[in-house]
Design an enzyme around this catalytic site. Sequence first.
Site, mmCIF file in Angstrom:
data_model
loop_
_atom_site.group_PDB
_atom_site.id
_atom_site.type_symbol
_atom_site.label_atom_id
_atom_site.label_comp_id
_atom_site.label_asym_id
_atom_site.label_seq_id
_atom_site.Cartn_x
_atom_site.Cartn_y
_atom_site.Cartn_z
ATOM 1 N N GLY A 46 0.914 -1.054 -0.211
ATOM 2 C CA GLY A 46 -0.019 0.069 0.084
ATOM 3 C C GLY A 46 0.858 1.436 0.097
ATOM 4 C CD GLN A 51 3.340 5.683 2.593
ATOM 5 O OE1 GLN A 51 2.273 5.176 2.036
ATOM 6 N NE2 GLN A 51 4.363 5.141 3.245
ATOM 7 C CB CYS A 91 5.075 2.227 7.472
ATOM 8 S SG CYS A 91 4.796 3.507 6.243
ATOM 9 C CG LEU A 92 6.515 0.963 1.253
ATOM 10 C CD1 LEU A 92 5.944 1.085 -0.151
ATOM 11 C CD2 LEU A 92 7.653 -0.058 1.257
ATOM 12 C CG HIS A 133 -0.599 1.359 7.524
ATOM 13 N ND1 HIS A 133 0.509 0.871 8.373
ATOM 14 C CD2 HIS A 133 0.226 2.027 6.649
ATOM 15 C CE1 HIS A 133 1.501 1.519 7.966
ATOM 16 N NE2 HIS A 133 1.374 2.232 6.900
ATOM 17 C CD GLU A 134 -1.054 2.563 2.792
ATOM 18 O OE1 GLU A 134 -0.541 3.583 2.827
ATOM 19 O OE2 GLU A 134 -0.501 1.664 2.965
ATOM 20 C CG HIS A 137 0.269 6.904 5.366
ATOM 21 N ND1 HIS A 137 1.645 7.411 6.161
ATOM 22 C CD2 HIS A 137 0.698 5.272 5.230
ATOM 23 C CE1 HIS A 137 2.532 6.263 6.396
ATOM 24 N NE2 HIS A 137 1.927 5.168 5.847
#
Length: 170
Positions: A46, A51, A91-92, A133-134, A137
Amino acid sequence: MALLPIICYPDPRLHIKAAKITSVDADIRRLAADMAETMYAAPGVGLAATQVDRHIQLIVIDVSADKSQLLTLINPEILSREGECEGEEGCLSVPGIYETVTRSAWVRVRALDLDGQPFELEANDMLAVCIQHEMDHLQGKVFVEYLSRLKQTRIRSKLTKLTKHVRVTA
Ligand code: NI
């Protein structure tokens, strides 16, 4: 298409709240395609526009094993949620860190697709966790903020050390 640079915690830009998208146009579709390419290349399941330093409500997700189920959510809203589920998240934007977070086990989400059309989606397990999660963000929230202050401090200092190697003899 292009790979986009991903900003990393504790970059303060990760805490900017994303604005609603008012028009789903060619620029949005191109950004979504670039974000998908960036997510697959990372690799991750994701990615939120936040991000890649674009502070608009756009998310791409693909939790399938063969990367065949790309999901794009524009202006997502959670309509209802049920239950609890504990999962290990990474997480990226927080490379190398995996921690357990408790989320809703099931969610119903409304969003716009890449044609600007509204749709609803029910998700559980990994997809439900990923959507939450996204969506965090987009609100300027990174998953480590669910952890204790002590853990957050440790993660911050670890990531700061990862990116800065300075040695000065003076
Ligand atoms: Ni993330």
